[in-house]
Design an enzyme around this catalytic site. Structure first.
Site: not given
Ligand SMILES: Cc1ncc(C[n+]2csc(CCOP(=O)(O)OP(=O)(O)O)c2C)c(N)n1
Ligand SMILES: [Mg+2]
Lengths: 564, 156
Positions: A50, A112
């Protein structure tokens, strides 16, 4: 049109004429990726990390002047991207970064891959949004592009929970923007501009201090005209390289920590400084109280917070550099005599004769400066140059013959190792007709080496020239000079086989130890038009000179370093 | 550089993230906010935030410029001429001398606002400096709890 939030993202990007998005998918952003699969309005380039996706979007933006767009998932996808956001923030790069977030109902539950993304991005973006209702999405995306690209540009982060991308609402992309609280000043105050011109006319030793804001504002042509007309000696910051062009007679060189003697001395002797789109970074000014201390200061900048932040400006002019300089030109024509500064120009020329920017070439070992110069001789205007961070970056800035704005793309404010290669991929995507060269170091290149895969997959043939000194060279240089040669954790003798490394990804690798080998390798890589790593063994203990030691004054340069 | 007390008013769009943006400008520089009050401005989409802080002229100037740059910020005033007011609530044991406390409160624009079996609560409203004085003066009545509102201010 009733569509989902995910479809709205696609439609908005298309409405903004986005042609490429750099990104990486994951759970929270999957609805949007599903729509990316179905559309063909823009290309998606899958980076392999990323951080690299953001740097690629930065490179694309810097090379083209357009807004760079990146897309990532929540949690680790977002945190990986933070370095890129901070980099774009520090260098004022217009970007829109869209991240997925866990569904609204799970926000705040340590779900999560949940992280408070807008909390993290707040201090390293120009603005950010958490979208809580798909009805707001079109407006927010429109604002994001507007805010990113106007005023002092910068990255805007839009965080979208997964249920918002699933929500179906009426979609109308707004045509105009209403932001009552955001109205950047673009036009300079006419009275201030007149006063500034008068001050230039009165000065006997004026100097232009040209910064990266000129590039952002697409104002290089106007600035060049003003400089040429007035014949005033000029210095460029690291971020402004390429503004005047290497062969411009008024350009002294780069100033600052590794600027030229003439640039720094001229700044120290000037009686008037005209700062344009520059922000008095500590790497430029050295000791602030000694910086250009004989000079009155004209400061032109779009960002009022940059003016008189570090050094008091006598003539502050808030406005877009392009507009302001355009207004200065006719006044300067009337009131400034370009012959007036002949004596001052001679003084500057003498500084340059006394200690020109130079290096000692060698027959035994390749000098990194020679390599940079040689790329310049072989490719010149045909190449766009990105860099990583370290000695190689400074040599590239010092010795490449830049000929135009947006040719030079480097991480200035944040100084991010790992920036160069992914940025070069974005540059190549934006300017396919230019050769995309990343001048890098053996340390930096490993910080985003996985992007070999991206470059090969998307046929974005970036040529990485590794100035390999087997050191974290810039840190090693400081250790040599200021830490009694205790080279703590900077020895990179342990190296991968860069040739095999490149090959394993489907690129080409070259090992280079001589000038002939370098010429052959570069020509071959350019001709074959492939992703390449050119591993150039250079003099290990070469130092970047001249140098203003950290916190020192610009006029106190270290011109050579003698090993004790 | 000498530190000075500053009162800054910020008019902002009344939206979720705006307070953290403003607080972040201070915390990111390691500066403390002495007091901060926020309330909506009637019949508008704006809120007024009043911040009291300490800092050198340069630092405050920079923070004010940065405040201007925040997208949801409409206006920033650094007050020179202003009326300031602050409120305080104080809880005393009822065993203390009620009439003395009531008289003291009255001198500071206040009164007893609640009395229960064990405690009474009084309020005062005055300029911050006088609230300080009041709080010193009531020490001998063994206050159990003190709550200050933070400063609100208005340009003259
Ligand atoms: C992400 C990151 N970590 C650490 C640094 C600190 N740093 C600045 S230059 C440098 C050395 C870079 O080494 P290399 O890429 O080999 O370049 P060289 O200086 O040898 O040319 C380091 C570690 C940084 N700028 N960025
Ligand atoms: Mg190195």
């Amino acid at each position: 049109m009733q569509i989902s939030g995910a479809q709205m993202v696609i439609e908005s990007l298309i409405a903004e004429n986005v042609e490429v998005v750099f990104g990486y998918p994951g759970g929270a952003i999957m609805n949007v990726y599903d729509e990316i699969y179905k559309q063909n309005g823009f290309q998606h380039v899958l980076a392999r990390h990323e951080q690299a996706a953001i740097h690629a979007a930065e490179g694309y933006s810097k090379a083209t002047g357009r807004v760079g767009v990146a897309m990532i998932t929540s949690g680790p996808g977002f945190t990986n991207a933070v370095t890129g956001l901070a980099d774009a923030y520090m260098d004022s790069i217009p970007m829109v970064v869209i991240s997925g977030q866990v569904p609204m109902s799970l926000i705040g539950t340590d779900a999560f891959q949940e992280i408070d993304a807008v909390g993290i991005s707040r201090p390293c973006t120009k603005h950010n949004y958490l979208v809580t209702d798909a009805k707001d999405l079109p407006r927010i995306l429109k604002e994001a592009f507007y805010i990113a690209s106007t005023g002092r540009p910068g990255p805007v982060h839009v965080d979208i929970p997964k249920d918002v991308t699933a929500q179906i609402e009426e979609f109308v992309y707004p045509e105009s923007i209403e932001l009552e609280t955001y109205k950047p000043t673009v036009k300079g105050n006419a009275r201030q501009i007149k006063k500034a011109i008068d001050a230039i006319g009165e000065a006997s030793r004026p100097i232009f201090y040209l910064g990266g804001g000129i590039i952002n504002s697409n104002a290089a042509d106007e600035v060049r005209e003003l400089v040429n007309m007035t014949n005033i000696p000029s210095v460029e910051t690291l971020m402004a390289r390429g503004t005047l062009g290497a062969d411009n007679e008024n350009l002294i060189s780069m100033l600052g920590m590794h600027g030229s003697y003439a640039a720094n001395m001229s700044m120290s002797e000037a009686d008037l400084m005209i700062a344009i789109g520059a922000r008095f970074d500590d790497r430029v000014t050295g000791k602030l109280s000694e910086f250009a201390k004989h000079a009155r200061i004209i400061h032109i900048d779009i960002d009022p917070a940059s003016i008189s932040k570090l050094v008091n400006a006598d003539f502050p002019i808030v406005g877009d550099v392009k507009n302001v300089v355009k207004e200065m030109i006719p006044l300067a024509k009337e009131r400034i005599d370009g012959q007036k500064y002949a004596q001052w120009r001679e003084t500057v020329a003498n500084f340059d004769k006394l200690h020109p920017l130079s290096y000692q070439d060698s027959d035994e070992v390749l000098k990194p400066q020679w390599v940079v110069e040689r790329i310049g001789q072989l490719l010149g205007d045909d190449a766009n140059i990105t860099t990583d961070v370290g000695q190689h970056q400074m040599w590239a800035a010092q010795f490449y013959p830049f000929s135009r704005p947006r040719q030079w793309i480097t991480s200035g404010g944040l100084g991010t190792m790992g920036f160069g290669f992914p940025a070069a991929i974005g540059v190549k995507r934006g300017c396919p007709d230019k050769v995309s060269i990343n001048v890098t170091g053996d340390g930096s290149i490993l910080m985003n080496i996985q992007e070999l895969m991206t470059a090969v997959e998307y046929k974005l043939p970036v040529i990485n020239v590794i100035l390999n000194n087997n050191y974290l060279g810039m840190v090693r240089q400081w250790q040599t000079m200021f830490y009694d040669k205790r080279h703590s954790q900077t020895d990179l003798s342990m190296q991968p086989d860069f040739v095999m490394l490149a090959q394993s990804f489907g690129g080409l690798g070259y090992r280079v130890k001589t000038k002939e080998e370098f010429d052959a390798a570069l020509k071959d890589a350019v001709e074959k038009n492939v992703v390449a790593l050119i591993d150039v063994t250079v003099n290990r203990l070469e130092n970047v000179l001249p140098m203003v030691p950290s916190g020192g004054s610009l006029f106190n340069m270290m011109l050579e370093y003698k090993d004790k | 550089m000498p530190e000075e007390r500053r009162v800054i008013s910020v008019i902002v769009i009344n939206e979720a993230s705006v307070l953290s943006r403003i607080a972040g400008l201070f915390s990111g520089r390691g500066y403390n906010i002495d007091s901060l009050t926020v309330a909506p401005i009637p019949e508008s989409k704006y809120s007024r935030i009043t911040i009291v802080t300490q800092g050198s002229v340069l630092v405050i100037e920079q923070i004010i410029k940065q405040l201007h740059k925040l997208i949801p910020v409409l206006k920033v005033y650094e007050h020179a001429n202003l009326v300031e007011k602050e409120m305080a609530l104080v809880k005393f044991p009822v065993t203390e001398c009620l009439s003395d406390i009531a008289a003291l409160c009255a001198a500071y624009n206040g009164k007893i606002v609640n009395v229960s079996e064990d405690f009474m609560i009084c309020n005062v409203a005055d300029i911050p400096q006088r609230v300080d004085n009041f709080l010193k003066a009531i020490k001998r009545f063994h206050p159990k709890e003190i709550v200050r509102s933070g400063v609100v201010a208005m340009e003259i």
